[in-house]
Scaffold this active site. Structure first.
Site, PDB file in Angstrom:
ATOM      1  N   GLU A  17     -26.711  13.821  -1.868  1.00 50.20           N
ATOM      2  CA  GLU A  17     -27.835  14.092  -2.757  1.00 50.20           C
ATOM      3  C   GLU A  17     -29.125  14.352  -1.976  1.00 50.20           C
ATOM      4  O   GLU A  17     -30.034  15.029  -2.452  1.00 50.20           O
ATOM      5  CB  GLU A  17     -28.039  12.898  -3.703  1.00 50.20           C
ATOM      6  CG  GLU A  17     -27.820  13.251  -5.139  1.00 50.20           C
ATOM      7  CD  GLU A  17     -26.839  12.328  -5.846  1.00 50.20           C
ATOM      8  OE1 GLU A  17     -26.731  11.163  -5.447  1.00 50.20           O
ATOM      9  OE2 GLU A  17     -26.188  12.794  -6.785  1.00 50.20           O
ATOM     10  N   GLU A  48       0.864  -1.186   0.000  1.00 53.28           N
ATOM     11  CA  GLU A  48       0.000   0.000   0.000  1.00 53.28           C
ATOM     12  C   GLU A  48       0.893   1.227   0.000  1.00 53.28           C
ATOM     13  O   GLU A  48       1.709   1.404   0.894  1.00 53.28           O
ATOM     14  CB  GLU A  48      -0.927  -0.003   1.224  1.00 53.28           C
ATOM     15  CG  GLU A  48      -1.698   1.291   1.443  1.00 53.28           C
ATOM     16  CD  GLU A  48      -2.474   1.773   0.211  1.00 53.28           C
ATOM     17  OE1 GLU A  48      -3.320   1.019  -0.298  1.00 53.28           O
ATOM     18  OE2 GLU A  48      -2.212   2.909  -0.250  1.00 53.28           O
ATOM     19  N   GLU A  84     -11.627  -0.784  -8.890  1.00 48.69           N
ATOM     20  CA  GLU A  84     -11.700   0.422  -9.724  1.00 48.69           C
ATOM     21  C   GLU A  84     -10.588   0.495 -10.770  1.00 48.69           C
ATOM     22  O   GLU A  84     -10.684   1.265 -11.722  1.00 48.69           O
ATOM     23  CB  GLU A  84     -11.723   1.678  -8.824  1.00 48.69           C
ATOM     24  CG  GLU A  84     -12.361   2.876  -9.519  1.00 48.69           C
ATOM     25  CD  GLU A  84     -12.470   4.121  -8.642  1.00 48.69           C
ATOM     26  OE1 GLU A  84     -12.423   4.008  -7.396  1.00 48.69           O
ATOM     27  OE2 GLU A  84     -12.601   5.218  -9.215  1.00 48.69           O
ATOM     28  N   ARG A 100     -22.161   4.106 -13.437  1.00 43.25           N
ATOM     29  CA  ARG A 100     -22.135   3.138 -12.339  1.00 43.25           C
ATOM     30  C   ARG A 100     -23.346   3.342 -11.441  1.00 43.25           C
ATOM     31  O   ARG A 100     -23.621   4.458 -11.017  1.00 43.25           O
ATOM     32  CB  ARG A 100     -20.868   3.347 -11.528  1.00 43.25           C
ATOM     33  CG  ARG A 100     -20.703   2.430 -10.364  1.00 43.25           C
ATOM     34  CD  ARG A 100     -19.466   2.799  -9.591  1.00 43.25           C
ATOM     35  NE  ARG A 100     -19.553   4.150  -9.036  1.00 43.25           N
ATOM     36  CZ  ARG A 100     -20.152   4.460  -7.891  1.00 43.25           C
ATOM     37  NH1 ARG A 100     -20.735   3.526  -7.170  1.00 43.25           N
ATOM     38  NH2 ARG A 100     -20.169   5.702  -7.460  1.00 43.25           N
ATOM     39  N   ARG A 143     -30.527  17.997  -1.751  1.00 43.51           N
ATOM     40  CA  ARG A 143     -31.398  18.432  -2.853  1.00 43.51           C
ATOM     41  C   ARG A 143     -32.703  17.644  -2.837  1.00 43.51           C
ATOM     42  O   ARG A 143     -33.774  18.198  -3.030  1.00 43.51           O
ATOM     43  CB  ARG A 143     -30.677  18.252  -4.197  1.00 43.51           C
ATOM     44  CG  ARG A 143     -29.702  19.379  -4.499  1.00 43.51           C
ATOM     45  CD  ARG A 143     -28.831  19.033  -5.700  1.00 43.51           C
ATOM     46  NE  ARG A 143     -27.883  17.975  -5.374  1.00 43.51           N
ATOM     47  CZ  ARG A 143     -27.482  17.020  -6.204  1.00 43.51           C
ATOM     48  NH1 ARG A 143     -27.966  16.979  -7.431  1.00 43.51           N
ATOM     49  NH2 ARG A 143     -26.602  16.117  -5.832  1.00 43.51           N
ATOM     50  N   HIS A 192     -15.673  11.651  -9.258  1.00 37.61           N
ATOM     51  CA  HIS A 192     -16.159  10.748  -8.216  1.00 37.61           C
ATOM     52  C   HIS A 192     -15.685   9.313  -8.434  1.00 37.61           C
ATOM     53  O   HIS A 192     -15.217   8.663  -7.505  1.00 37.61           O
ATOM     54  CB  HIS A 192     -17.688  10.820  -8.212  1.00 37.61           C
ATOM     55  CG  HIS A 192     -18.315  10.215  -7.019  1.00 37.61           C
ATOM     56  ND1 HIS A 192     -17.828  10.415  -5.747  1.00 37.61           N
ATOM     57  CD2 HIS A 192     -19.390   9.411  -6.896  1.00 37.61           C
ATOM     58  CE1 HIS A 192     -18.589   9.757  -4.894  1.00 37.61           C
ATOM     59  NE2 HIS A 192     -19.529   9.129  -5.557  1.00 37.61           N
ATOM     60  N   HIS A 193     -15.806   8.827  -9.654  1.00 35.99           N
ATOM     61  CA  HIS A 193     -15.463   7.418  -9.897  1.00 35.99           C
ATOM     62  C   HIS A 193     -14.977   7.282 -11.332  1.00 35.99           C
ATOM     63  O   HIS A 193     -15.608   7.787 -12.254  1.00 35.99           O
ATOM     64  CB  HIS A 193     -16.712   6.554  -9.682  1.00 35.99           C
ATOM     65  CG  HIS A 193     -16.437   5.082  -9.699  1.00 35.99           C
ATOM     66  ND1 HIS A 193     -16.286   4.326  -8.555  1.00 35.99           N
ATOM     67  CD2 HIS A 193     -16.274   4.215 -10.730  1.00 35.99           C
ATOM     68  CE1 HIS A 193     -16.052   3.071  -8.872  1.00 35.99           C
ATOM     69  NE2 HIS A 193     -16.038   2.972 -10.179  1.00 35.99           N
ATOM     70  N   ARG A 250     -26.504  13.029 -12.067  1.00 39.67           N
ATOM     71  CA  ARG A 250     -25.277  13.682 -11.588  1.00 39.67           C
ATOM     72  C   ARG A 250     -24.535  14.396 -12.716  1.00 39.67           C
ATOM     73  O   ARG A 250     -24.073  15.529 -12.546  1.00 39.67           O
ATOM     74  CB  ARG A 250     -24.339  12.627 -10.985  1.00 39.67           C
ATOM     75  CG  ARG A 250     -24.809  12.133  -9.650  1.00 39.67           C
ATOM     76  CD  ARG A 250     -23.908  11.048  -9.128  1.00 39.67           C
ATOM     77  NE  ARG A 250     -24.311  10.661  -7.794  1.00 39.67           N
ATOM     78  CZ  ARG A 250     -23.740   9.699  -7.089  1.00 39.67           C
ATOM     79  NH1 ARG A 250     -22.733   9.025  -7.598  1.00 39.67           N
ATOM     80  NH2 ARG A 250     -24.151   9.413  -5.875  1.00 39.67           N
ATOM     81  N   GLY A 263     -23.948   1.142   0.055  1.00 43.92           N
ATOM     82  CA  GLY A 263     -23.936  -0.266   0.427  1.00 43.92           C
ATOM     83  C   GLY A 263     -23.459  -1.102  -0.738  1.00 43.92           C
ATOM     84  O   GLY A 263     -22.786  -0.589  -1.635  1.00 43.92           O
ATOM     85  N   ALA A 311     -20.127  -0.319  -6.879  1.00 42.03           N
ATOM     86  CA  ALA A 311     -18.670  -0.217  -6.681  1.00 42.03           C
ATOM     87  C   ALA A 311     -18.252  -1.209  -5.604  1.00 42.03           C
ATOM     88  O   ALA A 311     -17.273  -1.948  -5.766  1.00 42.03           O
ATOM     89  CB  ALA A 311     -18.278   1.198  -6.278  1.00 42.03           C
ATOM     90  N   HIS A 323     -19.655  14.051  -9.481  1.00 35.46           N
ATOM     91  CA  HIS A 323     -20.686  14.320  -8.474  1.00 35.46           C
ATOM     92  C   HIS A 323     -20.879  15.829  -8.424  1.00 35.46           C
ATOM     93  O   HIS A 323     -19.902  16.570  -8.319  1.00 35.46           O
ATOM     94  CB  HIS A 323     -20.253  13.779  -7.106  1.00 35.46           C
ATOM     95  CG  HIS A 323     -21.395  13.690  -6.158  1.00 35.46           C
ATOM     96  ND1 HIS A 323     -22.018  14.803  -5.661  1.00 35.46           N
ATOM     97  CD2 HIS A 323     -22.044  12.630  -5.630  1.00 35.46           C
ATOM     98  CE1 HIS A 323     -23.003  14.428  -4.877  1.00 35.46           C
ATOM     99  NE2 HIS A 323     -23.039  13.114  -4.833  1.00 35.46           N
TER     100      HIS A 323
HETATM  101  P1  ADP Z   1     -10.710  -0.446  -4.874  1.00 38.53           P
HETATM  102  O1  ADP Z   1     -12.016   0.210  -4.547  1.00 38.53           O
HETATM  103  O2  ADP Z   1     -10.642  -0.947  -6.256  1.00 38.53           O
HETATM  104  O3  ADP Z   1     -10.282  -1.423  -3.836  1.00 38.53           O
HETATM  105  P2  ADP Z   1      -9.299   1.690  -3.607  1.00 38.53           P
HETATM  106  O4  ADP Z   1      -9.109   3.056  -4.126  1.00 38.53           O
HETATM  107  O5  ADP Z   1     -10.219   1.499  -2.460  1.00 38.53           O
HETATM  108  O6  ADP Z   1      -9.677   0.763  -4.841  1.00 38.53           O
HETATM  109  O7  ADP Z   1      -7.905   1.081  -3.147  1.00 38.53           O
HETATM  110  C1  ADP Z   1      -6.767   1.124  -3.962  1.00 38.53           C
HETATM  111  C2  ADP Z   1      -5.550   1.262  -3.072  1.00 38.53           C
HETATM  112  O8  ADP Z   1      -4.372   1.065  -3.835  1.00 38.53           O
HETATM  113  C3  ADP Z   1      -5.434   2.628  -2.420  1.00 38.53           C
HETATM  114  O9  ADP Z   1      -5.309   2.483  -1.036  1.00 38.53           O
HETATM  115  C4  ADP Z   1      -4.177   3.219  -3.073  1.00 38.53           C
HETATM  116  O10 ADP Z   1      -3.468   4.081  -2.214  1.00 38.53           O
HETATM  117  C5  ADP Z   1      -3.379   1.969  -3.397  1.00 38.53           C
HETATM  118  N1  ADP Z   1      -2.373   2.150  -4.474  1.00 38.53           N
HETATM  119  C6  ADP Z   1      -2.525   2.855  -5.615  1.00 38.53           C
HETATM  120  N2  ADP Z   1      -1.401   2.785  -6.361  1.00 38.53           N
HETATM  121  C7  ADP Z   1      -0.528   2.002  -5.679  1.00 38.53           C
HETATM  122  C8  ADP Z   1       0.812   1.585  -5.914  1.00 38.53           C
HETATM  123  N3  ADP Z   1       1.480   1.952  -6.987  1.00 38.53           N
HETATM  124  N4  ADP Z   1       1.413   0.787  -4.990  1.00 38.53           N
HETATM  125  C9  ADP Z   1       0.744   0.431  -3.856  1.00 38.53           C
HETATM  126  N5  ADP Z   1      -0.496   0.830  -3.567  1.00 38.53           N
HETATM  127  C10 ADP Z   1      -1.139   1.598  -4.464  1.00 38.53           C
END
Ligand code: ADP
Length: 580
Positions: free
Chosen positions: A388, A167, A545, A555, A391, A515-516, A412, A182, A560, A375
């Site tokens: 939302e 991470e 994502e 979406r 509104r 947003h996404h 949106r 949810g 998600a 959004h």
């Molecule tokens: P998903 O909803 O698909 O699980 P998230 O945005 O919740 O996606 O989680 C993706 C995670 O990956 C985030 O915590 C982000 O900081 C981490 N991340 C993104 N790029 C890298 C990278 N190059 N190396 C390690 N972690 C990464």
């Protein structure tokens, strides 16, 4: 006599000064509070005569992942620098600023001269030790510890695999923490117990319709068919989602949420990280994957990454990309959508599309990459979403000229486009005390100081720099519209149950936010990453994502989280089989 007195006073002062110079602080423990994003952050500092020896930060009640991470990082930084003026944590700027403020107050109470502490800060000048090069052998590398990555990690551990989870941020959770609704799932035991008739086919059909049929139908079928099982798996790890309600685009009540009504994202991130801790799986924080390695046959054989103390080369057989979308990377989203230049983002700072870029370097194909959901009501300084429901419960949008410019309850994307067409590309969301009294979410915005308020609409207009007479007329016209239930100008038909006549009046300045990101790397139903020739890249799997195809052109709320949990599990199962 007078002269003697003067000398005595001067001597006393001198003695006092020398005592101060020796002791920077009056030893003891001091406490102070400052308002964070949601709650007051409490800081307790302990000082000796010459040193800050301990600092305790209680940011409980801030977004869990950010509050905890900010507290840990700021504590370390303040102790190292020996001044409260340290840099904040990216993505937790409001919490960090509250910690600095409270620590400063506590230290002032301890007799500190903050300017002198800054001038003598202890974290400068020392040479950082060069990072080591480390090689680590493992079977699977999971990149990203959001919802998809943590779900995959729990699965990999349950299958007894050798793996690491990386991470790049100092905290887990990613964009998953932002999910509030949810998880969509059909034919679940909760639906059956609650007498809700649903089917996997209906879930799939709703998702295709919601995505303007741009979605990959096979991925959508997989999502729908695996959803009930995923809900049971969540039950099994203590992350039950028993509360079912309606969400836009669904034919029946299908969105599953935590029993206590808390936001699903934070809830799952908390449960997943607690499970990983219980299983003894460490997440390698602050460790950013920088490159995927493949052998001469194109099979995945490793990952390069940079951690706080080392450059890593992980030698592995499979990689699960769970690195999220690219909604926090302006260069990248404007590359695919130049029209979005300058748009702020609600996204977690780690959502920079690294996984997409790394996979592309190995030939991965991309799908729907320009499909980005905006959004329309995002407070720009904090990136906080104004739900939302504001509104939906009767608020209106006005521009800087003080007039309405859209049916506030269009989709949106349409409302966002209308805002972007206004001068300055922003608007104000306007409501009254009656609406505040009926919507709990507003308290959070007031507490976070996002609202302007006044006892008269003219007073509010003055605070917003809007012509008072114009805003008063807009509001009077709106109240007529509510009375007659007819909006001839913009055709609004919903969220018109209550007029806006109860002072005080409130406004929040908002604009659209990214947003996404619905597009991403192409995967098949086994979560294998597909290359531009339509073939799987051996050993490369992806979920969440970072991928495209599940959501198509739009979406649906609740999909998600379904995507993360379902494809996170599938990616893990596929990687496990591949490695065995
Ligand atoms: P998903 O909803 O698909 O699980 P998230 O945005 O919740 O996606 O989680 C993706 C995670 O990956 C985030 O915590 C982000 O900081 C981490 N991340 C993104 N790029 C890298 C990278 N190059 N190396 C390690 N972690 C990464």
């Amino acid at each position: 006599m007078k002269k003697l007195l003067c000398i005595l006073v001067a001597l006393t002062m001198l003695c006092g000064m020398s005592a101060l110079a020796e002791g920077i602080f009056t030893p003891g423990t001091y406490e102070a509070e400052a308002q964070g994003l949601f709650v007051p952050v409490k800081v307790t500092v302990t000082v000796s005569e010459t040193e800050i020896t301990d600092i305790q930060i209680n940011a409980e009640g801030e977004t869990p992942a950010l509050g905890g991470a900010a507290a840990d990082m700021m504590k370390e930084a303040i102790l190292k620098a020996q001044t409260p003026n340290v840099d904040g944590l990216t993505g937790a700027t409001v919490t960090s600023a509250a910690i600095v403020k409270a620590a400063t107050e506590a230290l002032v109470a301890a007799g500190a001269d903050i300017a002198a502490l800054d001038a003598n800060r202890k974290d400068l000048g020392s040479e950082e030790a060069p990072k080591e090069e480390k090689t680590v052998e493992t079977d699977i590398v999971i990149i990203g510890a959001g919802g998809a990555g943590m779900a995959a990690a729990i699965m990999a551990h349950q299958a007894g695999m050798n793996f690491v989870i990386l991470e790049k941020m100092p905290y887990v959770g990613g964009n998953t923490t932002k999910a509030t609704g949810g998880m969509n799932a059909a034919e679940t035991h909760y639906q059956k117990e609650q007498g809700i008739e649903d089917s996997k086919a209906l879930f799939a059909a709703d998702t295709m319709k919601g995505g303007h049929a741009k979605n990959d139908p096979l991925l959508v079928a997989t999502l729908a068919n695996s959803s009930a099982e995923a809900i049971e798996w969540l039950d099994s790890i203590g992350a039950d989602l028993p509360k079912i309600s309606f969400s836009g685009g669904a034919s029946v009540n299908r969105i599953h949420a935590p029993a206590d009504g808390s936001g699903v994202g934070n809830y799952l991130v908390d449960r997943f990280s607690a499970k990983l801790a219980e299983l003894g799986v460490p997440v390698m924080l602050n460790t950013k994957a920088t490159e995927l390695l493949a052998d001469t046959e194109g099979k995945i054989c490793g990952v390069k990454a940079e951690g706080p103390d080392a450059f890593y080369t992980f030698s592995c057989k499979a990689v699960i990309l769970a690195s999220g979308g690219f909604g926090a990377n302006e260069d990248m989203y404007t590359q695919y959508r130049p029209d979005l230049k300058g748009t702020v983002t609600t996204n977690a700072p780690g959502a920079t599309g690294d996984g997409i870029v790394m996979a592309q370097a190995l030939g991965a194909d991309l799908v729907d990459i320009g499909e980005i959901q905006l959004h329309p009501t995002v407070e720009q300084t904090t990136s906080m979403l104004i739900t939302e429901s504001v509104r939906g419960d009767g608020a209106i949008l006005v521009n800087q000229a003080g007039v309405r410019f859209t049916n506030e309850l269009l989709t949106r994307d349409a409302v966002s486009a209308a805002e972007l067409a206004q001068e300055g590309q922003y608007a104000y969301i306007l409501f009254d005390q009656n609406l505040r009294d009926h919507l709990k979410a507003i308290e959070k915005y007031v507490k976070a100081d996002l609202t302007k308020q006044a006892d008269t609409i003219e007073g509010l207009a003055e605070q917003l720099g809007i012509d008072p007479a114009t805003l008063a007329k807009t509001l009077a016209d709106w109240n007529e519209i509510v009375k007659n239930q007819r909006d001839t100008e913009f055709g609004r038909t919903t969220g018109m149950n209550a007029d806006l006549t109860t002072p005080p009046y409130y406004a929040i300045k908002i604009a659209p936010g990214i947003h996404h990101t619905m597009g991403g790397v192409k995967i098949d139903v086994a979560a294998q990453v597909i290359n531009t020739e339509g073939k799987p890249i051996p050993g490369l799997f992806a979920a969440g994502e970072v991928t495209g195809g599940v959501h198509g052109g739009n979406r649906l709320g609740g999909n998600a989280v379904a995507d993360i949990v379902i494809f996170g599990r599938i990616a893990a199962q596929s990687a496990i089989e591949y490695v065995k």
